[in-house]
Design a protein around this motif. Structure first.
Motif, mmCIF file in Angstrom:
data_model
loop_
_atom_site.group_PDB
_atom_site.id
_atom_site.type_symbol
_atom_site.label_atom_id
_atom_site.label_comp_id
_atom_site.label_asym_id
_atom_site.label_seq_id
_atom_site.Cartn_x
_atom_site.Cartn_y
_atom_site.Cartn_z
ATOM 1 N N SER A 108 0.814 -1.223 0.000
ATOM 2 C CA SER A 108 0.000 0.000 0.000
ATOM 3 C C SER A 108 0.845 1.271 0.000
ATOM 4 O O SER A 108 0.313 2.373 -0.140
ATOM 5 N N GLY A 109 2.169 1.118 0.193
ATOM 6 C CA GLY A 109 3.047 2.273 0.094
ATOM 7 C C GLY A 109 3.551 2.850 1.399
ATOM 8 O O GLY A 109 4.151 3.926 1.412
ATOM 9 N N LEU A 110 3.338 2.153 2.527
ATOM 10 C CA LEU A 110 3.887 2.652 3.787
ATOM 11 C C LEU A 110 5.407 2.651 3.729
ATOM 12 O O LEU A 110 6.017 1.754 3.152
ATOM 13 N N SER A 111 6.025 3.624 4.365
ATOM 14 C CA SER A 111 7.485 3.724 4.348
ATOM 15 C C SER A 111 8.112 2.637 5.205
ATOM 16 O O SER A 111 7.454 2.028 6.062
ATOM 17 N N GLU A 112 9.417 2.411 4.984
ATOM 18 C CA GLU A 112 10.134 1.389 5.743
ATOM 19 C C GLU A 112 10.067 1.663 7.249
ATOM 20 O O GLU A 112 9.847 0.753 8.049
ATOM 21 N N LYS A 113 10.260 2.922 7.624
ATOM 22 C CA LYS A 113 10.262 3.273 9.045
ATOM 23 C C LYS A 113 8.881 3.084 9.671
ATOM 24 O O LYS A 113 8.767 2.621 10.822
ATOM 25 N N THR A 114 7.825 3.406 8.930
ATOM 26 C CA THR A 114 6.465 3.222 9.443
ATOM 27 C C THR A 114 6.164 1.741 9.629
ATOM 28 O O THR A 114 5.567 1.335 10.632
ATOM 29 N N VAL A 115 6.581 0.924 8.673
ATOM 30 C CA VAL A 115 6.384 -0.528 8.789
ATOM 31 C C VAL A 115 7.111 -1.053 10.023
ATOM 32 O O VAL A 115 6.572 -1.865 10.783
ATOM 33 N N MET A 162 14.145 -4.659 7.269
ATOM 34 C CA MET A 162 14.661 -4.764 5.903
ATOM 35 C C MET A 162 15.217 -6.154 5.622
ATOM 36 O O MET A 162 15.126 -6.650 4.500
ATOM 37 N N ASP A 163 15.809 -6.804 6.633
ATOM 38 C CA ASP A 163 16.306 -8.170 6.442
ATOM 39 C C ASP A 163 15.164 -9.113 6.090
ATOM 40 O O ASP A 163 15.304 -10.011 5.264
ATOM 41 N N LEU A 164 14.011 -8.904 6.737
ATOM 42 C CA LEU A 164 12.870 -9.791 6.537
ATOM 43 C C LEU A 164 12.029 -9.416 5.319
ATOM 44 O O LEU A 164 11.566 -10.287 4.579
ATOM 45 N N TYR A 165 11.834 -8.110 5.113
ATOM 46 C CA TYR A 165 10.856 -7.669 4.110
ATOM 47 C C TYR A 165 11.419 -6.729 3.050
ATOM 48 O O TYR A 165 10.660 -6.224 2.221
ATOM 49 N N GLY A 166 12.720 -6.478 3.083
ATOM 50 C CA GLY A 166 13.302 -5.528 2.147
ATOM 51 C C GLY A 166 13.028 -5.854 0.694
ATOM 52 O O GLY A 166 12.844 -4.965 -0.142
#
Length: 399
Positions: free
Chosen positions: A344-351, A364-368
């Motif tokens: 949906s476009g959420l930023s990395e930091k928000t996730v 990022m290791d898991l979902y990057g």
């Protein structure tokens, strides 16, 4: 400086001899060690002199075993739990790694005979830790599992260093590697079609639990600890501040990052309002998803009685349409939710924040690999424009 003296004595067995290494440590304490050959004594003299010169000598390392250090470490963790500085689950994890692998005990579910419990700290080297790692891998322990055990050993030796039981933490330099791709933690979440099939097979409160988990990505331990007082339906958000451990006790979240507030969709708020009217446990401090008695749910029973039967039904439904359903663990509902956030476009930091990860690196290791990057394609187009004549004519998007 260390000295070597020859000792000779006689008894009924005849004449005997030994070589004694005498030295004074950095604290002024005198020591004497006896060896059967001059070669061993000379090697020990050189080793001791080097350690004393570099400030690395610890007398206790000659008598303290790895198991002694492990017991001391677990005692410290127990005191930290009493002071509420650690959660009990952390102690359980460390104790499991110690008694299953580092100092394996008979009667455990894990049968491993390659531990290092009897080794003196003075004799423990990076090489011996590496050999221990290799025995675990040869015994079928995964890369991820072996890393956890070596991590526990590193913390045990860190404790030993802090107590002056040994001077150097030799485990820090040991790495666990595997074949290419082995141990990779890249997540492949269920497809939307598979999740829809699962949802169709769910009923009543279990269906609400699945919908809620797929929208908020809460861990199962957090789901079972959730009370109505933590659901702010007027402001459409949920406050996560606790979890239920495997011993069915309420505890704090896995880390400080686990304390978080997650926004809720209006449709989910409506579903939760309906569920609160339906359930017999709808008071503020009642559990949102309890067992039939209003108590904490057992994760084992939850999976066996609800989740697995729903998966079987979903599998049959998709098979009837000639489609394959890949069964997955409950934690993959969390992965599914996070993949939707990314899509949906959420930023990395928000996730990272909503997921309750301690670090962005973990996210990022898991979902990057799931984060789309149009910037990468744009960069490649820019490079290609300078390499290929007439590239702009071939690529309308570059105009």
């Amino acid at each position: 400086m260390a000295t070597i003296t020859k000792r000779v004595w006689r008894n009924k067995g005849g004449k005997h001899q030994a070589w004694v290494v005498s030295y004074t440590d950095s604290e002024g304490n005198r020591h004497r060690e006896q060896f059967g050959t001059k070669r061993l004594a000379e090697a020990r003299r050189i080793d001791v002199e080097g350690q004393i010169k570099n400030g690395l000598y610890r007398a206790s390392a000659q008598t303290t075993t790895v198991e002694d250090a492990c017991r001391g470490y677990l005692t410290v963790l127990t005191k930290q739990i009493e002071r509420r500085e650690r959660v009990p689950a952390y102690l359980d994890h460390e104790a499991s790694c110690i008694w299953n692998y580092i100092c394996p005990k008979p009667g455990r579910k894990t049968h491993f005979s390659g531990g290092i419990s009897g080794i003196k700290l003075a004799d423990l080297t990076a090489r011996s830790v590496g050999s221990f790692r290799d025995r675990m891998r040869a015994g079928g322990r995964s890369v991820k599992g072996a890393r956890r055990v070596i991590g526990t050993l590193t913390r045990v030796l860190g404790y030993a260093v802090s107590e002056d039981l040994v001077a150097v933490n030799v485990s820090r330099s040991v790495r666990v590697t595997g074949k290419r791709g082995e141990g990779s933690e890249k997540i492949s979440p269920p497809s939307k079609e598979e999740f829809a099939a699962l949802l169709s097979a769910c009923r009543n409160g279990f269906k609400v639990a699945v919908i809620f988990s797929a929208a908020t990505a809460v861990r199962i331990s957090e789901l079972f600890a959730l009370t109505w007082s933590k659901l702010d339906l007027d402001n459409a958000e949920v406050h996560i501040d606790s979890r239920v451990d495997r011993k069915m006790n309420r505890d704090t979240t896995k880390s400080k990052a686990g304390l978080r507030t997650i926004p809720l969709a209006r449709a989910l708020v409506s579903t939760l309002r309906d569920w609160r009217c339906e359930t017999q446990f709808g008071e503020d401090f009642d559990l949102v998803f309890p067992n039939s008695l209003g108590k904490f749910q057992s994760q084992t029973n939850f999976r066996r009685r609800l989740f697995l039967p729903a998966q079987e039904e979903a599998k049959k439904a998709m098979a009837a349409e000639g489609k394959l359903y890949r069964r997955f663990g409950w934690h993959y509902v969390r992965h599914f939710a996070i993949s939707l956030w990314i899509e949906s476009g959420l930023s990395e930091k928000t996730v990272q924040t909503f997921a309750g990860h301690a670090t962005l690196a973990m996210t990022m290791d898991l979902y990057g690999h799931l984060f789309p990057s149009k910037a990468h394609h744009k960069t490649m187009d820019t490079i290609s424009a300078g390499l290929y004549p007439g590239y702009a004519d071939l690529n309308p998007d570059s105009a």
